[in-house]
Design a protein around this motif. Structure first.
Motif, mmCIF file in Angstrom:
data_model
loop_
_atom_site.group_PDB
_atom_site.id
_atom_site.type_symbol
_atom_site.label_atom_id
_atom_site.label_comp_id
_atom_site.label_asym_id
_atom_site.label_seq_id
_atom_site.Cartn_x
_atom_site.Cartn_y
_atom_site.Cartn_z
ATOM 1 N N LEU A 49 2.347 1.850 -3.342
ATOM 2 C CA LEU A 49 1.175 2.454 -4.654
ATOM 3 C C LEU A 49 1.035 3.772 -4.085
ATOM 4 C CD1 LEU A 49 -1.169 -0.656 -4.334
ATOM 5 C CD2 LEU A 49 0.167 0.076 -6.111
ATOM 6 N N THR A 50 0.812 4.280 -2.960
ATOM 7 C CA THR A 50 0.434 5.477 -2.483
ATOM 8 C C THR A 50 1.421 6.628 -2.936
ATOM 9 O OG1 THR A 50 -0.924 4.861 -0.643
ATOM 10 C CG2 THR A 50 -0.204 7.009 -0.751
ATOM 11 N N VAL A 63 -5.758 3.195 1.294
ATOM 12 C CA VAL A 63 -5.579 2.156 0.398
ATOM 13 C C VAL A 63 -5.302 0.647 0.849
ATOM 14 C CG1 VAL A 63 -4.077 1.748 -1.562
ATOM 15 C CG2 VAL A 63 -4.863 3.936 -1.216
ATOM 16 N N GLY A 64 -4.556 0.838 2.004
ATOM 17 C CA GLY A 64 -4.243 -0.607 2.365
ATOM 18 C C GLY A 64 -5.022 -1.037 3.367
ATOM 19 N N PRO A 117 0.593 -1.225 0.049
ATOM 20 C CA PRO A 117 0.076 -0.063 -0.027
ATOM 21 C C PRO A 117 0.783 1.228 -0.269
ATOM 22 C CG PRO A 117 -0.880 -1.674 1.676
ATOM 23 C CD PRO A 117 0.287 -2.008 0.965
ATOM 24 N N VAL A 133 -3.995 8.340 3.578
ATOM 25 C CA VAL A 133 -4.481 7.714 2.250
ATOM 26 C C VAL A 133 -3.875 6.464 2.317
ATOM 27 C CG1 VAL A 133 -4.028 7.923 -0.240
ATOM 28 C CG2 VAL A 133 -4.537 10.041 1.215
ATOM 29 N N THR A 134 -2.519 6.333 2.698
ATOM 30 C CA THR A 134 -2.026 4.962 2.806
ATOM 31 C C THR A 134 -2.857 3.792 3.616
ATOM 32 O OG1 THR A 134 0.494 5.889 2.487
ATOM 33 C CG2 THR A 134 0.043 3.523 3.073
#
Length: 260
Positions: free
Chosen positions: A34-35, A99-100, A31, A95-96
């Motif tokens: 990706l972030t 997302v994760g 994650p 955000v991480t």
């Protein structure tokens, strides 16, 4: 002071836990990577489009004489980049974690299981968990933003603004960073945001001991990506302390765990 040292210890224990369980560390890296890639792409776009954005936003300055036009728009460009960087630093963790969510939930559950305790489950569908996480993360970001505006204004106070206020800012950032990371384990236990904040306020030094060093680490580019899995593991261990759950000695042999 015992709680302050305990918070730092949980941060170190979390990093050691993923160090012993390398598969989980790699699993938890995804994650953050990706972030980070998303933020990097956004900054590349900002780098190439910043001048166009500033020109579009300041048509009234088109007829200004040199050098005032360049100075004015150059200063606005610097502010745009500075604001973007500040927003990235503030929002990266939230955000991480969003997302994760499935990754970190699984990682947190495995920490609970490895520590010999029960593994609480929210029982909610994934979409519901994501919605709650996004809503509560936004609420936390709003609180951080309000504190940021206040501290920015106080930063202009002579002497105090350049010494005491930055230290207070790191403490506030560390407290809310701890809240965001402990939310992974506490949401599984059905603890809402308001109750989580109350629990952390009752153990402020514990939250600061965990969150302030992590805030400082997150200021170093890319470090946040690599320490995030350990931070989630450490936050889960900290939650077990907050909730008074039994915490036997950590399982040293990770081989059997990795095969599970």
């Amino acid at each position: 002071m015992r709680d302050l040292m305990a918070g730092m210890t949980y941060l170190a224990k979390g990093q050691r836990w993923v160090g012993r369980n390398r598969r989980q560390w790699g699993f938890g890296l995804l994650p953050g990577l990706l972030t980070f890639a998303g933020y990097a792409a956004a900054f590349v776009v900002l780098f190439f489009r910043a001048d166009n954005v500033i020109d579009w936003a300041t048509p009234f300055a088109d007829d200004w004489a040199s050098p005032w036009l360049g100075i004015f728009r150059g200063a606005l460009t610097a502010l745009l980049f500075g604001g973007g960087l500040l927003l990235a630093l503030i929002s990266f963790t939230a955000v991480t974690l969003l997302v994760g969510q499935p990754f970190y939930e699984e990682l947190s559950e495995r920490v609970d299981r490895a520590e010999g305790g029960t593994v609480p489950e929210s029982g909610l569908p994934l979409w519901r968990e994501l919605w709650i996480s996004a809503r509560e993360s936004l609420a936390v970001l709003c609180r951080v933003a309000l504190w940021g505006v206040l501290l920015f204004a106080l930063g202009f106070v002579p002497v105090v603004g350049q010494t005491v206020i930055p230290a207070i800012g790191f403490c506030i950032s560390g407290f809310f960073l701890t809240e965001e990371l402990t939310a992974v384990a506490l949401q599984r236990r059905g603890v809402p945001l308001r109750e989580r904040l109350r629990m952390l306020r009752s153990r402020k030094l514990l939250a600061l001991g965990f969150g302030v060093p992590l805030t400082l680490l997150f200021l170093v580019p890319l470090v946040a990506v690599f320490v995030m899995p350990g931070a989630v593991a450490g936050a889960t261990l900290l939650v077990r302390d907050l909730t008074g759950e039994a915490a036997p000695e950590p399982v040293e042999d990770a081989g059997a765990f990795d095969r599970s």
